[in-house]
Design a protein around this motif. Structure first.
Motif, PDB file in Angstrom:
ATOM      1  N   GLU A 193       0.830  -1.207   0.000  1.00  0.00           N
ATOM      2  CA  GLU A 193       0.000   0.000   0.000  1.00  0.00           C
ATOM      3  C   GLU A 193       0.862   1.253   0.000  1.00  0.00           C
ATOM      4  OE1 GLU A 193      -4.053   1.562   2.181  1.00  0.00           O
ATOM      5  OE2 GLU A 193      -2.539   0.574   3.424  1.00  0.00           O
ATOM      6  N   CYS A 194       1.974   1.207   0.731  1.00  0.00           N
ATOM      7  CA  CYS A 194       2.881   2.361   0.789  1.00  0.00           C
ATOM      8  C   CYS A 194       3.436   2.698  -0.598  1.00  0.00           C
ATOM      9  CB  CYS A 194       4.028   2.062   1.752  1.00  0.00           C
ATOM     10  SG  CYS A 194       5.238   3.379   1.891  1.00  0.00           S
ATOM     11  N   LEU A 195       3.877   1.664  -1.317  1.00  0.00           N
ATOM     12  CA  LEU A 195       4.413   1.889  -2.662  1.00  0.00           C
ATOM     13  C   LEU A 195       3.307   2.303  -3.629  1.00  0.00           C
ATOM     14  CD1 LEU A 195       6.858  -1.167  -2.869  1.00  0.00           C
ATOM     15  CD2 LEU A 195       7.361   1.189  -2.172  1.00  0.00           C
ATOM     16  N   SER A 196       2.105   1.731  -3.449  1.00  0.00           N
ATOM     17  CA  SER A 196       0.982   2.091  -4.313  1.00  0.00           C
ATOM     18  C   SER A 196       0.626   3.566  -4.169  1.00  0.00           C
ATOM     19  CB  SER A 196      -0.248   1.237  -3.967  1.00  0.00           C
ATOM     20  OG  SER A 196      -0.010  -0.132  -4.229  1.00  0.00           O
ATOM     21  N   LEU A 197       0.614   4.069  -2.942  1.00  0.00           N
ATOM     22  CA  LEU A 197       0.307   5.482  -2.704  1.00  0.00           C
ATOM     23  C   LEU A 197       1.321   6.395  -3.391  1.00  0.00           C
ATOM     24  CD1 LEU A 197      -0.628   5.258   1.088  1.00  0.00           C
ATOM     25  CD2 LEU A 197      -2.202   5.760  -0.797  1.00  0.00           C
ATOM     26  N   GLN A 198       2.570   6.011  -3.351  1.00  0.00           N
ATOM     27  CA  GLN A 198       3.601   6.832  -3.980  1.00  0.00           C
ATOM     28  C   GLN A 198       3.479   6.811  -5.503  1.00  0.00           C
ATOM     29  OE1 GLN A 198       7.634   6.381  -2.179  1.00  0.00           O
ATOM     30  NE2 GLN A 198       6.613   5.080  -0.667  1.00  0.00           N
ATOM     31  N   LEU A 199       3.161   5.644  -6.057  1.00  0.00           N
ATOM     32  CA  LEU A 199       2.994   5.557  -7.511  1.00  0.00           C
ATOM     33  C   LEU A 199       1.726   6.282  -7.957  1.00  0.00           C
ATOM     34  CD1 LEU A 199       4.060   1.851  -8.056  1.00  0.00           C
ATOM     35  CD2 LEU A 199       5.290   3.890  -8.825  1.00  0.00           C
ATOM     36  N   LYS A 200       0.690   6.221  -7.141  1.00  0.00           N
ATOM     37  CA  LYS A 200      -0.548   6.930  -7.473  1.00  0.00           C
ATOM     38  C   LYS A 200      -0.299   8.438  -7.496  1.00  0.00           C
ATOM     39  CE  LYS A 200      -4.247   5.366  -5.559  1.00  0.00           C
ATOM     40  NZ  LYS A 200      -5.288   5.044  -4.526  1.00  0.00           N
ATOM     41  N   GLU A 201       0.516   8.919  -6.566  1.00  0.00           N
ATOM     42  CA  GLU A 201       0.837  10.339  -6.518  1.00  0.00           C
ATOM     43  C   GLU A 201       1.611  10.763  -7.768  1.00  0.00           C
ATOM     44  OE1 GLU A 201       3.059  13.951  -5.459  1.00  0.00           O
ATOM     45  OE2 GLU A 201       3.943  11.975  -5.781  1.00  0.00           O
ATOM     46  N   ARG A 202       2.362   9.823  -8.344  1.00  0.00           N
ATOM     47  CA  ARG A 202       3.131  10.090  -9.568  1.00  0.00           C
ATOM     48  C   ARG A 202       2.340   9.748 -10.837  1.00  0.00           C
ATOM     49  NH1 ARG A 202       9.245   7.778  -8.317  1.00  0.00           N
ATOM     50  NH2 ARG A 202       9.498   8.734  -6.251  1.00  0.00           N
ATOM     51  N   ASN A 203       1.079   9.286 -10.642  1.00  0.00           N
ATOM     52  CA  ASN A 203       0.242   8.873 -11.768  1.00  0.00           C
ATOM     53  C   ASN A 203       0.876   7.718 -12.546  1.00  0.00           C
ATOM     54  OD1 ASN A 203      -2.122   9.002 -13.297  1.00  0.00           O
ATOM     55  ND2 ASN A 203      -1.229  10.408 -14.806  1.00  0.00           N
ATOM     56  N   ARG A 204       1.459   6.764 -11.806  1.00  0.00           N
ATOM     57  CA  ARG A 204       2.127   5.632 -12.440  1.00  0.00           C
ATOM     58  C   ARG A 204       1.559   4.301 -11.975  1.00  0.00           C
ATOM     59  NH1 ARG A 204       3.605   3.794 -15.440  1.00  0.00           N
ATOM     60  NH2 ARG A 204       5.624   2.770 -15.049  1.00  0.00           N
ATOM     61  N   LEU A 205       0.377   4.342 -11.331  1.00  0.00           N
ATOM     62  CA  LEU A 205      -0.203   3.103 -10.819  1.00  0.00           C
ATOM     63  C   LEU A 205      -1.148   2.508 -11.857  1.00  0.00           C
ATOM     64  CD1 LEU A 205      -0.213   1.263  -8.330  1.00  0.00           C
ATOM     65  CD2 LEU A 205      -2.210   2.526  -7.507  1.00  0.00           C
TER      66      LEU A 205
END
Length: 475
Positions: A193-205
Motif C-alpha cells: 500500500e505504501c508503494l501504491s500510494l507513492q505511484l498513485k501520486e506520480r500517476n504511475r499506478l
C-alpha cells in the motif's frame, strides 16, 4: 486444651539488599553513556563530589586534594555551580564572551536555531488545513499518533473505531485523508500500500503495476518469469517496473525521525602484547572523572552548627565515599571479566570468527570466582575494542554444537563462506552444506543449517540458483 505463649530464638541466614548494594548492582550493568548521566546527576546533587579533569584513570579512582582554585572562598553546604564548558568541549564554539553580551548572544542563537519538525507535527499541520470538523480532527490526531517510526499504521481500523466509539467508515475516511498528506506513502498499512500510494501520486499506478505490487513475494524470490506472465509484460518492461519500485521510499516516516548514530564505544581495549598474548586495558574515555573533595568537607564540617546541616553533610560524605569506591570496583570487575573473555577466546583475536569457541557466562564466572549473574551484568551494554573493530561483549558467548564443540557463531560464519564460494552452476542445498560441514568436523542437522541460513538472511538454494541465472543474464 492448654494454650501457652513461648518465646523462641531462632538463628538463620538471609541476604539483606541495602540501597547501596542495589545501586552497586545497577552501576555494574549501566552502559558508559548511562553511567555518565548518572554521575552527572550525582555531581549536581552532592557538593562533596568534584569532577577531575586531566587526571589519569588511576587518579580518578582515588580521593585527591583538589586545586585551591576550585574551592569556594566561604564554606557553605550548597552544590557548586557547574563550570562553563570550555571552547574545546563545546561543539562548534570557537570564542567565549562574558556578561550581558553572552546572555544576549545565547538568546539570539537559540532563537535562530532551526528545530527539527517531527512527523506528527508535520502531519498535524496538514490536518488543520484539511478539515475544520472537530470529530474528524480528533480521529485524525489519534491516527497520526498511532503511526510507527516508519510512518505505517499498524493498528486495526475496527479496533481504533471501537476505541474512539465511532463508525469504522469514519476511521477509514480519515485514513484515506492522511494517506493524501505529505510525504507520499504515509499512513499505509503495509509495504504494498505504501508503494501504491507513492505511484498513485506520480500517476504511475497502472494495472500491471498493481499486480506487481500485489506479488512482492515473487519479487523477493526473484521469480521474474512468473511476474512477467502475471503482469502481461515482456522482460524489458518488467525491468523498468522493478527499477521504478526501487526508487520509491519504503519507510517514508524515517525522513522525520531524529538521526540516530549508534557508535559502539569500547569499555576495554585489547591489543597484542610484544612478548605474545594480549593486553587488556580499560578505556579511560568511558571512566567517570569524579573525586571526593575531603578538604572541602573538613572546612564545611568545622563551620556548621545546625543539626539538619550536619546530617546532610554526613549523608553527602557517605554517598560520595560509596560512589567513588563503587566506580573503582565497577571498573576492576569489568577488567577482570574482559580479561577472562580474551583468555577464553584467544583464538578469535588471533584468527577471527572461525576460531570462536563455545563460551557461557558460567564458564567465565567459575574461572574468576564470581557469580554468574554478576558476569551477566558486566557484559550487558559493554563492548571490547579490537583490531577487528568494536565488538559487544555478549558476542563472545555462544553455545557449542556437535562433539567438537564448535560455537554457533563460527558455524554460521562457515555456512556464509560456503555459500559465498558457490559456483553459478553448483548451488549448495541445505543437505549439501550439512555434508560439507561434516567433513570439517561439524555435525549438525539439515534443519539447523536452514535455521542458520535464515538468520544470516541467505535465500534458499532454489532462490539463489534463480538469482545467479538472472545475474548471468539468463532470466
Amino acid at each position: 486444651m492448654n494454650s501457652m505463649q513461648r518465646l523462641e530464638l531462632r538463628q538463620g541466614q538471609s541476604l539483606v539488599m541495602t540501597p547501596q548494594l542495589l545501586q552497586s548492582i545497577k552501576l555494574l550493568q549501566l552502559s558508559h553513556l548511562e553511567l555518565a548521566a548518572y554521575v552527572e546527576a550525582e555531581l549536581e546533587r552532592n557538593p562533596l563530589l568534584q569532577e577531575a579533569e586531566g587526571r589519569s584513570a588511576a587518579a580518578r579512582a582515588s580521593p585527591a586534594k583538589p586545586s585551591a582554585a576550585s574551592e569556594p572562598t566561604t564554606p557553605r553546604i550548597v552544590p557548586r555551580p557547574t563550570p562553563a564548558p570550555s571552547p574545546t568541549a563545546a561543539s562548534g564554539a570557537s570564542v567565549r564572551t562574558s556578561g550581558a553580551a553572552a546572555s544576549e548572544l545565547g538568546a539570539d542563537l537559540e532563537a535562530t536555531l532551526a528545530r527539527s519538525v517531527s512527523l506528527a507535527e508535520h502531519l498535524e499541520t496538514q490536518l488543520d488545513l484539511a478539515t475544520a470538523d472537530p470529530q474528524a480532527r480528533a480521529i485524525g490526531q489519534h491516527l497520526i499518533h498511532s503511526l510507527n517510526e516508519a510512518g505505517y499504521l499498524t493498528d486495526d481500523v475496527a479496533e481504533i473505531a471501537t476505541r474512539l466509539q465511532v463508525a469504522p467508515q469514519q476511521v477509514e475516511g480519515m485514513v484515506a485523508l492522511i494517506q493524501s498528506f505529505d510525504p507520499p506513502g504515509i499512513g499505509a498499512r503495509n509495504l504494498s500500500e505504501c508503494l501504491s500510494l507513492q505511484l498513485k501520486e506520480r500517476n504511475r499506478l497502472d494495472p500491471a503495476m498493481e499486480i506487481l505490487l500485489g506479488r512482492l513475494d515473487l519479487v523477493a524470490k526473484r521469480d521474474f518469469a512468473t511476474l512477467r506472465r502475471l503482469c502481461g509484460v515482456d522482460e524489458e518492461d518488467l525491468a523498468d517496473m522493478l527499477a521504478e519500485i526501487r526508487r520509491l521510499e519504503p519507510k517514508p516516516g524515517l525522513a522525520f525521525a531524529p538521526t540516530r548514530v549508534d557508535v559502539l564505544i569500547p569499555d576495554v581495549w585489547v591489543r597484542p602484547a610484544p612478548e605474545g598474548g594480549f593486553i587488556v586495558e580499560l578505556n579511560p574515555d568511558t571512566l567517570p572523572r569524579i573525586l571526593l573533595d575531603r578538604s572541602y568537607y573538613t572546612r564545611v564540617a568545622q563551620s556548621v552548627r545546625n543539626a539538619t546541616d550536619k546530617n546532610f553533610l554526613s549523608e553527602c560524605l557517605q554517598s560520595a565515599s560509596w560512589l567513588t569506591r563503587s566506580l573503582d570496583q565497577r571498573a576492576q570487575t569489568i577488567l577482570k571479566v574482559a580479561t577472562e573473555i580474551v583468555r577464553q577466546q584467544e583464538g578469535f583475536f588471533r584468527e577471527g570468527v572461525a576460531a570462536l569457541r563455545p563460551l557461557t557466562l558460567k564458564d567465565v564466572a567459575e574461572k574468576i570466582d564470581m557469580h554468574e549473574s554478576t558476569v551477566s551484568r558486566v557484559v550487558a551494554n559493554k563492548a571490547v575494542g579490537t583490531a577487528r573493530g568494536s565488538i559487544a561483549m555478549k558476542y563472545f558467548f555462544t553455545v557449542g554444537l556437535g562433539q567438537a564443540g564448535h560455537s554457533a557463531e563460527a558455524v554460521r560464519h562457515r555456512i556464509k563462506q560456503l555459500v559465498a564460494a558457490e559456483m553459478p552452476g553448483a548451488v549448495l542445498s541445505d543437505d549439501a552444506i550439512a555434508q560439507k560441514l561434516k567433513v570439517d568436523g561439524i555435525e549438525i542437522a539439515r534443519r539447523t543449517v536452514a535455521k542458520y541460513r535464515e538468520i544470516l538472511q541467505i535465500p534458499s538454494s532454489a532462490d539463489r540458483r534463480r538469482m545467479r541465472k538472472f545475474q548471468a543474464g539468463r532470466v
